[in-house]
Design a protein around this motif. Structure first.
Motif, PDB file in Angstrom:
ATOM      1  N   VAL A 282       0.832  -1.202   0.000  1.00 55.15           N
ATOM      2  CA  VAL A 282       0.000   0.000   0.000  1.00 55.15           C
ATOM      3  C   VAL A 282       0.867   1.252   0.000  1.00 55.15           C
ATOM      4  O   VAL A 282       0.604   2.201  -0.736  1.00 55.15           O
ATOM      5  CB  VAL A 282      -0.964  -0.004   1.205  1.00 55.15           C
ATOM      6  CG1 VAL A 282      -1.680   1.318   1.350  1.00 55.15           C
ATOM      7  CG2 VAL A 282      -1.971  -1.141   1.065  1.00 55.15           C
ATOM      8  N   GLU A 283       1.910   1.271   0.813  1.00 52.44           N
ATOM      9  CA  GLU A 283       2.727   2.475   0.954  1.00 52.44           C
ATOM     10  C   GLU A 283       3.732   2.680  -0.179  1.00 52.44           C
ATOM     11  O   GLU A 283       3.966   3.803  -0.610  1.00 52.44           O
ATOM     12  CB  GLU A 283       3.476   2.445   2.288  1.00 52.44           C
ATOM     13  CG  GLU A 283       2.569   2.598   3.484  1.00 52.44           C
ATOM     14  CD  GLU A 283       3.307   2.582   4.805  1.00 52.44           C
ATOM     15  OE1 GLU A 283       2.677   2.883   5.812  1.00 52.44           O
ATOM     16  OE2 GLU A 283       4.520   2.274   4.826  1.00 52.44           O
ATOM     17  N   VAL A 284       4.347   1.603  -0.648  1.00 52.99           N
ATOM     18  CA  VAL A 284       5.440   1.717  -1.620  1.00 52.99           C
ATOM     19  C   VAL A 284       5.050   1.193  -3.000  1.00 52.99           C
ATOM     20  O   VAL A 284       5.589   1.632  -4.005  1.00 52.99           O
ATOM     21  CB  VAL A 284       6.693   0.955  -1.097  1.00 52.99           C
ATOM     22  CG1 VAL A 284       7.852   1.073  -2.062  1.00 52.99           C
ATOM     23  CG2 VAL A 284       7.089   1.443   0.265  1.00 52.99           C
ATOM     24  N   GLY A 285       4.128   0.240  -3.032  1.00 46.63           N
ATOM     25  CA  GLY A 285       3.726  -0.340  -4.309  1.00 46.63           C
ATOM     26  C   GLY A 285       4.388  -1.669  -4.598  1.00 46.63           C
ATOM     27  O   GLY A 285       4.050  -2.339  -5.562  1.00 46.63           O
ATOM     28  N   GLU A 286       5.345  -2.065  -3.766  1.00 45.89           N
ATOM     29  CA  GLU A 286       6.007  -3.361  -3.911  1.00 45.89           C
ATOM     30  C   GLU A 286       6.569  -3.776  -2.556  1.00 45.89           C
ATOM     31  O   GLU A 286       6.721  -2.964  -1.659  1.00 45.89           O
ATOM     32  CB  GLU A 286       7.126  -3.306  -4.944  1.00 45.89           C
ATOM     33  CG  GLU A 286       8.285  -2.417  -4.551  1.00 45.89           C
ATOM     34  CD  GLU A 286       9.392  -2.421  -5.584  1.00 45.89           C
ATOM     35  OE1 GLU A 286       9.884  -3.510  -5.927  1.00 45.89           O
ATOM     36  OE2 GLU A 286       9.761  -1.340  -6.056  1.00 45.89           O
ATOM     37  N   VAL A 287       6.859  -5.062  -2.434  1.00 43.58           N
ATOM     38  CA  VAL A 287       7.464  -5.577  -1.218  1.00 43.58           C
ATOM     39  C   VAL A 287       8.967  -5.612  -1.441  1.00 43.58           C
ATOM     40  O   VAL A 287       9.457  -6.335  -2.304  1.00 43.58           O
ATOM     41  CB  VAL A 287       6.935  -6.991  -0.871  1.00 43.58           C
ATOM     42  CG1 VAL A 287       7.606  -7.518   0.378  1.00 43.58           C
ATOM     43  CG2 VAL A 287       5.426  -6.958  -0.704  1.00 43.58           C
ATOM     44  N   LEU A 288       9.668  -4.800  -0.680  1.00 43.15           N
ATOM     45  CA  LEU A 288      11.122  -4.740  -0.828  1.00 43.15           C
ATOM     46  C   LEU A 288      11.756  -5.972  -0.200  1.00 43.15           C
ATOM     47  O   LEU A 288      11.354  -6.413   0.872  1.00 43.15           O
ATOM     48  CB  LEU A 288      11.655  -3.473  -0.161  1.00 43.15           C
ATOM     49  CG  LEU A 288      11.057  -2.177  -0.715  1.00 43.15           C
ATOM     50  CD1 LEU A 288      11.549  -0.990   0.093  1.00 43.15           C
ATOM     51  CD2 LEU A 288      11.408  -2.015  -2.172  1.00 43.15           C
ATOM     52  N   ARG A 289      12.737  -6.525  -0.857  1.00 44.63           N
ATOM     53  CA  ARG A 289      13.417  -7.737  -0.391  1.00 44.63           C
ATOM     54  C   ARG A 289      14.879  -7.442  -0.115  1.00 44.63           C
ATOM     55  O   ARG A 289      15.504  -6.666  -0.833  1.00 44.63           O
ATOM     56  CB  ARG A 289      13.335  -8.843  -1.437  1.00 44.63           C
ATOM     57  CG  ARG A 289      11.940  -9.204  -1.849  1.00 44.63           C
ATOM     58  CD  ARG A 289      11.303 -10.100  -0.843  1.00 44.63           C
ATOM     59  NE  ARG A 289       9.975 -10.474  -1.322  1.00 44.63           N
ATOM     60  CZ  ARG A 289       8.982 -10.778  -0.537  1.00 44.63           C
ATOM     61  NH1 ARG A 289       9.147 -10.777   0.759  1.00 44.63           N
ATOM     62  NH2 ARG A 289       7.819 -11.107  -1.019  1.00 44.63           N
ATOM     63  N   VAL A 290      15.426  -8.108   0.901  1.00 41.27           N
ATOM     64  CA  VAL A 290      16.836  -7.975   1.232  1.00 41.27           C
ATOM     65  C   VAL A 290      17.652  -8.946   0.396  1.00 41.27           C
ATOM     66  O   VAL A 290      18.763  -8.649  -0.008  1.00 41.27           O
ATOM     67  CB  VAL A 290      17.061  -8.252   2.732  1.00 41.27           C
ATOM     68  CG1 VAL A 290      18.535  -8.246   3.068  1.00 41.27           C
ATOM     69  CG2 VAL A 290      16.332  -7.232   3.563  1.00 41.27           C
ATOM     70  N   ASP A 291      17.110 -10.105   0.109  1.00 42.26           N
ATOM     71  CA  ASP A 291      17.829 -11.120  -0.647  1.00 42.26           C
ATOM     72  C   ASP A 291      17.416 -11.081  -2.103  1.00 42.26           C
ATOM     73  O   ASP A 291      16.252 -10.834  -2.409  1.00 42.26           O
ATOM     74  CB  ASP A 291      17.547 -12.505  -0.076  1.00 42.26           C
ATOM     75  CG  ASP A 291      18.169 -12.674   1.295  1.00 42.26           C
ATOM     76  OD1 ASP A 291      19.254 -12.120   1.497  1.00 42.26           O
ATOM     77  OD2 ASP A 291      17.563 -13.341   2.142  1.00 42.26           O
ATOM     78  N   PRO A 292      18.272 -11.334  -3.044  1.00 41.56           N
ATOM     79  CA  PRO A 292      19.674 -11.641  -2.837  1.00 41.56           C
ATOM     80  C   PRO A 292      20.454 -10.383  -2.478  1.00 41.56           C
ATOM     81  O   PRO A 292      20.066  -9.277  -2.825  1.00 41.56           O
ATOM     82  CB  PRO A 292      20.127 -12.189  -4.188  1.00 41.56           C
ATOM     83  CG  PRO A 292      19.222 -11.542  -5.169  1.00 41.56           C
ATOM     84  CD  PRO A 292      17.899 -11.348  -4.461  1.00 41.56           C
TER      85      PRO A 292
END
Length: 156
Positions: free
Chosen positions: A118-128
């Protein structure tokens, strides 16, 4: 047994130990503060509300649920209210019936993913990792184990 086999086994054990250490640290009693997480029986844990504050209008969340929460179907009871201090919306969810500890972890992760969508538009991932993979050392395996378990437990 050669050295590479020994190191591989040690790295595997270290990864498992890291995940288990994270799980245990969730229930450490902090002096003057209480317990970092509540350990309840599965029936009580299922009825506990889990919530995140989302920087959006409550009406936006009431129109349609974000995909990570919608995937649970009618197994969830969802509540959307204005967040205190005019800080957006509070999105809360709980299961309608008894569940396992793993399913509660999946709900925690789904709430965080819904907030990100909702806030960013995507789920940020740490990996890889942007700099490549962690070396398969005992310490690297420990960090990998903790990073895999963190979305469900809420900490790293």
């Amino acid at each position: 047994m050669d050295l590479s086999t020994i190191m591989s086994r040690a790295a595997g054990l270290a990864g498992g130990a890291g995940g288990e250490a994270l799980k245990r640290l969730q229930h450490v009693r902090l002096p003057g503060v209480g317990q970092s997480s509540v350990t309840d029986d599965p029936r009580t844990a299922a009825r506990r509300w889990r919530a995140v504050t989302v920087l959006t209008e409550p009406a936006r969340l009431q129109e349609s649920l974000p995909a990570p929460l919608a995937a649970f179907g009618d197994r969830l009871e969802v509540r959307v209210t204005p967040a205190p201090g005019d800080r957006g919306a509070e999105l809360a969810a709980r299961f309608r019936g008894p569940v396992t500890e793993d399913e509660i972890g999946h709900l925690r992760a789904a709430l965080r993913e819904a907030k990100a969508l909702v806030e960013v538009g995507e789920v940020l991932r740490v990996d890889p990792q942007p700099h490549g993979h962690r070396k398969p050392t005992p310490q690297g395996r420990t960090v990998e184990g903790m990073a895999q378990r963190a979305p469900e437990e809420g900490v790293l």
